[in-house]
Design a protein around this motif. Structure first.
Motif, mmCIF file in Angstrom:
data_model
loop_
_atom_site.group_PDB
_atom_site.id
_atom_site.type_symbol
_atom_site.label_atom_id
_atom_site.label_comp_id
_atom_site.label_asym_id
_atom_site.label_seq_id
_atom_site.Cartn_x
_atom_site.Cartn_y
_atom_site.Cartn_z
ATOM 1 N N ASP A 266 0.850 -1.186 0.000
ATOM 2 C CA ASP A 266 0.000 0.000 0.000
ATOM 3 C C ASP A 266 0.888 1.240 0.000
ATOM 4 N N PRO A 267 1.109 1.860 -1.177
ATOM 5 C CA PRO A 267 1.997 3.021 -1.255
ATOM 6 C C PRO A 267 1.550 4.194 -0.397
ATOM 7 N N SER A 268 0.248 4.254 -0.078
ATOM 8 C CA SER A 268 -0.243 5.372 0.717
ATOM 9 C C SER A 268 0.019 5.193 2.202
ATOM 10 N N SER A 269 0.424 3.993 2.619
ATOM 11 C CA SER A 269 0.701 3.736 4.031
ATOM 12 C C SER A 269 2.108 4.207 4.378
ATOM 13 N N PRO A 270 2.317 4.726 5.593
ATOM 14 C CA PRO A 270 3.668 5.164 6.002
ATOM 15 C C PRO A 270 4.698 4.055 5.888
ATOM 16 N N THR A 271 4.285 2.825 6.114
ATOM 17 C CA THR A 271 5.226 1.699 6.033
ATOM 18 C C THR A 271 5.241 1.059 4.649
ATOM 19 N N GLY A 272 4.340 1.464 3.801
ATOM 20 C CA GLY A 272 4.242 0.856 2.485
ATOM 21 C C GLY A 272 3.473 -0.453 2.484
ATOM 22 N N ILE A 273 2.978 -0.841 3.639
ATOM 23 C CA ILE A 273 2.240 -2.105 3.781
ATOM 24 C C ILE A 273 1.000 -1.851 4.638
ATOM 25 N N SER A 274 -0.134 -2.420 4.276
ATOM 26 C CA SER A 274 -1.356 -2.367 5.080
ATOM 27 C C SER A 274 -1.767 -3.776 5.478
ATOM 28 N N SER A 275 -2.359 -3.861 6.655
ATOM 29 C CA SER A 275 -2.786 -5.169 7.177
ATOM 30 C C SER A 275 -4.303 -5.311 7.209
ATOM 31 N N GLU A 276 -5.013 -4.244 6.889
ATOM 32 C CA GLU A 276 -6.478 -4.295 6.928
ATOM 33 C C GLU A 276 -7.041 -3.843 5.586
ATOM 34 N N ILE A 277 -8.077 -4.547 5.135
ATOM 35 C CA ILE A 277 -8.756 -4.214 3.891
ATOM 36 C C ILE A 277 -10.089 -3.567 4.227
ATOM 37 N N PHE B 57 -15.040 5.157 -2.409
ATOM 38 C CA PHE B 57 -16.339 5.321 -1.775
ATOM 39 C C PHE B 57 -16.298 4.732 -0.367
ATOM 40 N N LEU B 58 -16.617 5.559 0.641
ATOM 41 C CA LEU B 58 -16.488 5.148 2.051
ATOM 42 C C LEU B 58 -15.062 4.678 2.347
ATOM 43 N N GLN B 59 -14.086 5.335 1.693
ATOM 44 C CA GLN B 59 -12.664 5.018 1.849
ATOM 45 C C GLN B 59 -12.347 3.580 1.422
ATOM 46 N N SER B 60 -13.102 3.097 0.449
ATOM 47 C CA SER B 60 -12.868 1.744 -0.078
ATOM 48 C C SER B 60 -11.508 1.691 -0.773
ATOM 49 N N ASP B 61 -10.826 0.554 -0.675
ATOM 50 C CA ASP B 61 -9.431 0.451 -1.110
ATOM 51 C C ASP B 61 -9.239 0.069 -2.570
ATOM 52 N N PHE B 62 -10.181 -0.690 -3.174
ATOM 53 C CA PHE B 62 -9.868 -1.276 -4.482
ATOM 54 C C PHE B 62 -11.023 -1.131 -5.473
ATOM 55 N N ASP B 63 -10.600 -0.972 -6.735
ATOM 56 C CA ASP B 63 -11.493 -0.993 -7.887
ATOM 57 C C ASP B 63 -11.346 -2.354 -8.565
ATOM 58 N N TYR B 64 -12.417 -3.099 -8.693
ATOM 59 C CA TYR B 64 -12.334 -4.386 -9.389
ATOM 60 C C TYR B 64 -13.732 -4.820 -9.797
ATOM 61 N N GLN B 65 -13.789 -5.863 -10.598
ATOM 62 C CA GLN B 65 -15.048 -6.494 -10.995
ATOM 63 C C GLN B 65 -14.876 -8.015 -10.887
ATOM 64 N N ASN C 259 -1.373 -9.652 -9.064
ATOM 65 C CA ASN C 259 -1.997 -9.960 -7.778
ATOM 66 C C ASN C 259 -1.016 -10.641 -6.823
ATOM 67 N N ILE C 260 -0.110 -11.447 -7.361
ATOM 68 C CA ILE C 260 0.922 -12.049 -6.506
ATOM 69 C C ILE C 260 1.814 -10.956 -5.936
ATOM 70 N N ALA C 261 2.197 -9.987 -6.771
ATOM 71 C CA ALA C 261 3.062 -8.903 -6.306
ATOM 72 C C ALA C 261 2.361 -8.034 -5.274
ATOM 73 N N LEU C 262 1.045 -7.801 -5.454
ATOM 74 C CA LEU C 262 0.298 -6.965 -4.524
ATOM 75 C C LEU C 262 0.274 -7.581 -3.123
ATOM 76 N N SER C 263 0.196 -8.919 -3.041
ATOM 77 C CA SER C 263 0.152 -9.607 -1.748
ATOM 78 C C SER C 263 1.501 -10.186 -1.362
ATOM 79 N N ALA C 264 2.570 -9.628 -1.882
ATOM 80 C CA ALA C 264 3.914 -10.136 -1.581
ATOM 81 C C ALA C 264 4.230 -10.139 -0.089
ATOM 82 N N PRO C 265 3.743 -9.178 0.723
ATOM 83 C CA PRO C 265 4.090 -9.190 2.154
ATOM 84 C C PRO C 265 3.455 -10.327 2.960
ATOM 85 N N THR C 266 2.487 -11.041 2.375
ATOM 86 C CA THR C 266 1.846 -12.098 3.151
ATOM 87 C C THR C 266 2.845 -13.189 3.508
#
Length: 831
Positions: free
Chosen positions: A598-609, A654-662, A769-776
């Protein structure tokens, strides 16, 4: 002394209520029972056949002086009846001197070629599609149906038992079943009167329900749904007759020649029509078969009368007897129309002769047939409202005219009896216990609240440790137009409270427009199904399993809020449109991480969706039957297919939602009744996610680390072992219903059932998607190299309630901690 007086009073009642009653046993000269022997009153077509143990019972409203007993290979016996009631007759059959010739004609492969009964059967097959209402362009008739539940096998010991102390008055009026000879006490009665309209050229039929009257336990939907199961439609000319989710081979089917023995027994005039009498009985034990006889006309080859009795060895649970009678009337000299259909089911824990149980009896009478009435197609497509309040408020004058068969004294007395019973505290206690077991809720009538469900009270998982849950719901009637529900839970390991609450409101009954919404904060195992949960009250068994295999620690904290509109514009087609907002985080971060870049996070990583979605779902269930017209309805049948199409859109910002997808998902579940070969259930699921999403929003191939056999999961996969954004899965499970085990002598008596399963999954996950969840901290693998597959071999009906499955993994055995073999099981009360 009291027992003697009871027996005397019972005999007096029997004599008054019927003119001729007989019971007894038929044996050969060595003392062995003669099963399926033919028993008739002389100079009549009234009779029965002996059961597997050589025993019989039947009665007639007329008086007869002679009983005739016959069976292939034995001399015909004539027994003089000195009294109107003749019980416990012992009849010994003597082998016929012409036995060898008869065996040659009627047994083995040669009997199929030279048996005159089978020649008649072939003519029935040729004519069956042109008999009855099918001979006319259009038709209409009146239909009167009554369903009754009775407590049976009542003797003096039961009446004097502590169980019924204080309730002795209910036994003052007892009757005797004309089929089994057992005493019974009526406890429930439901009557329905309707008019049926059909057009064979349009292939359309509709039923207008004009009256519905209920006494007994009509306020409890769980009990009423069970009663409704007796309304299963069947046609004796079909190859298989389905009762209680089992397919029985019809004696009139083309496959019957390999299943039954047929004997041409007699011929005579019935209603001025010359008819043949054919006796049939099964070739093998433990199969889903009948025994009985039928009368068939010699020119039209239409059935005039038939009776079917399920054999005691049939592989069916909790049902000791199923007995069916159908009578046909002759119209216009050649048309045979169904006049009366009677079905009796004896529900009991044991099939022993003296075991007590409950009768379920359905009687349907047809009358006032009319044909070739010219009506437009729209007339048949316009359906009436079976839940119109006027249908349930018809007066006594209506029912006096509507009953095509009058109520007997016992049936008429049910209304008064139930009103009296409801004032007795002990009876209410019995009723409450049965209601809690059936529905899972404790009824608090004075507050119009149900407490429960009781089956979710206790649980355990790695995050919460021991978990306790309590809930409640509003409940005024089974047809409430609104309902509020909620629960609270507490985990002793994490020392946190959880909750869920919801409300739903029926805004329009005709279109079934329902508004619902709620919120849930809890811990859930999200890796057990492919469709994201929007249920704010439900909880998967994987989140509360007391015992599991492997490290069952991939649990998620979920805070879910939903609002949803649902409507049913066409019968069995539901349309859902709603929005949901969910917050997801790992319940055990050290073992299972939902971290993502999460580039917007101070640590670059978020733990909550945090995610807001709009969901559109179409659910089509052709053939599904329900009861009730309130905000909640109960399913009656299970033999229907389910097609689901789901489209989800995630809105970033919308309501601070994190992702755009379908996401687009489709599933199709179909049960297949394969006649005598059992029941196959198949499910196919397809899905694809468009856009970049983290682990918490990806599609997980459903693993199963519990010890329970859960359909639509993979028991040899761990939770989150395979993660995808594009997937296809297939599940096949076939229950042979004991067809194979019934042919193995030492297994035959156990009534076990064979279950085989085959499962497969293919999927892929994009590099983005693998790269997005690399910190897991778990590997993100997808079964894209080859289709992952498993198979299972199961044994069901162990002690009538248990099932064990042996599960084998077909490939991907090199995955970390891969489980090549596992054992799961389940239990339940199945027919």
């Amino acid at each position: 002394m009291k027992k003697f007086l009871f027996l005397i009073s019972f005999l007096l009642v029997s004599i008054v209520s019927s003119q001729s009653k007989v019971s007894g046993i038929v044996q050969d000269e060595s003392g062995s029972p003669v099963a399926f022997a033919n028993i008739v009153f002389k100079n009549s077509s009234e009779g029965t056949i002996t059961n597997d143990n050589g025993r019989f019972y039947f009665e007639s409203d007329d008086t007869y002086e002679t009983l005739i007993i016959s069976f292939i290979g034995y001399d015909t016996q004539e027994i003089k009846l000195d009294q109107k009631v003749n019980y416990d007759l012992e009849i010994v059959m003597v082998e016929s001197a012409e036995q060898l010739d008869e065996v040659i004609v009627y047994t083995g492969k040669q009997s199929k070629k030279n048996n005159p009964a089978i020649d008649i059967l072939k003519k029935i097959w040729a004519k069956k599609r042109v008999n009855g209402v099918r001979k006319f362009k259009s038709y209409q008739y009146d239909k009167y149906e009554k369903v009754e539940f009775d407590l049976n096998t009542i003797d003096s010991a039961l009446i004097k038992s502590k169980l019924f102390r204080g309730l002795e008055f209910i036994f003052q009026d007892l009757d005797t079943s004309r089929i089994t000879g057992k005493t019974y006490l009526p406890m429930f009665l439901n009557e329905v009167f309707s008019k049926i309209y059909g057009d064979n050229s349009y292939q359309l039929e509709k039923e207008d329900v004009l009256g519905n009257k209920n006494s007994g336990f009509g306020g409890n939907q769980a009990i009423t749904a069970f009663v409704e199961d007796l309304y299963t439609d069947y046609d004796i000319y079909d190859n298989y007759l389905k009762f209680f989710d089992k397919s029985f081979t019809s004696p009139l089917s083309k496959t019957g020649v390999d299943t039954y023995n047929y004997v041409l027994s007699d011929s005579t005039f019935i209603d001025n029509k010359w008819c043949y009498n054919i006796i049939y009985y099964p070739r093998r034990k433990n199969e889903l078969t009948f025994k009985g006889d039928f009368w068939v006309n010699d020119t039209t080859y239409a059935i005039k009368k038939i009776n079917l009795e399920v054999t005691k060895s049939a592989n069916i649970n909790w049902v000791k007897e199923i007995y069916i009678e159908q009578d046909f009337e002759v119209v216009s000299d050649s048309v045979f129309l169904l006049k009366r259909d009677y079905m009796l089911s004896d529900f009991a824990f044991s099939k022993k002769e003296k075991s007590r149980g409950v009768y379920g009896k359905r009687t349907t009478v047809y009358d006032n047939y009319k044909f070739n009435l010219d009506r437009p197609e729209d007339f048949y497509k316009a359906k009436s409202d079976p839940y119109d309040p006027r249908v349930f408020q018809q007066d006594s004058t209506f029912w006096k005219n509507a009953r095509l068969e009058r109520l007997n004294d016992d049936e008429s007395g049910i209304f008064k009896l139930l009103d009296t019973l409801k004032t007795v505290p002990k009876f209410n206690t019995f009723y409450n216990i049965a209601s809690i077991m059936a529905s899972g809720y404790v009824e608090i009538d004075k507050w119009n609240i149900d407490i429960g469900d009781v089956y979710s009270t206790f649980g355990f998982n790695d995050a919460e440790g021991i978990r306790l849950r309590g809930g409640a719901r509003t409940y005024f009637t089974q047809n409430d137009t609104w309902r509020l529900e909620g629960y609270m839970a507490y985990g002793f390991e994490d020392k946190k409270f959880k909750h869920g609450f919801s409300g739903k409101f029926l805004l329009d009954r005709k279109s079934r427009l329902i508004l619902s919404g709620g919120n849930r904060r809890d811990i859930e195992q999200l890796g057990i199904n492919l469709t994201a949960t929007n249920d704010v009250l439900g909880r998967s068994i994987a989140s509360s399993a007391l015992v599991s295999v492997g490290n069952n620690n991939r649990l998620t904290n979920i805070n879910l809020s939903v609002i949803n509109f649902e409507m049913e514009p066409v019968k069995n087609l539901r349309v859902n449109l709603g929005g949901s907002f969910r917050q997801l985080s790992s319940a055990l971060p050290d073992a299972f991480s939902l971290d993502y870049v999460d580039p917007s996070s101070p640590t670059g990583i978020s733990s909550e969706i945090e995610q807001f979605d709009i969901n559109t779902t179409l659910i089509y269930t052709p053939g599904k039957k329900t009861i009730g017209y309130g905000v909640d309805r109960y399913d009656v049948n299970e033999n229907y297919s389910t097609l689901l199409l789901n489209y989800t859109v995630g809105l970033e910002g919308f309501l601070q939602s994190d992702f755009d997808y379908q996401r687009l998902q489709f599933s199709y579940t179909q049960p297949w009744q394969l006649g005598g070969f059992g029941r196959l259930t198949s499910t196919i699921e397809l899905g694809k996610t468009f856009g970049e999403v983290p682990l918490g929003l990806l599609s997980v191939i459903p693993g199963n680390q519990t010890l329970f056999s859960l359909y639509n999961t993979f028991p040899n996969l761990d939770f989150y072992e395979f993660v995808t954004d594009t997937y296809a899965t297939l599940h096949l499970e076939h229950n042979f219903n004991g067809r194979l085990f019934s042919r193995i002598p030492f297994l035959r008596k156990l009534n076990l059932r064979e279950i085989v399963g085959l499962r497969g999954a293919w999927g892929s996950i994009s590099d983005e998607n693998i790269a997005l969840s690399a910190p897991t901290n778990i590997p993100l693998l997808a079964p894209n190299d080859e289709i992952y597959w498993e198979y299972s071999l199961g044994i069901g009906n162990i002690f009538k309630i248990f099932r064990v499955d042996f599960n084998f993994r077909g490939n991907y055995l090199d995955n970390p901690d891969a489980r090549a073999f596992g054992v799961t099981g389940t239990f339940g009360f199945n027919f």
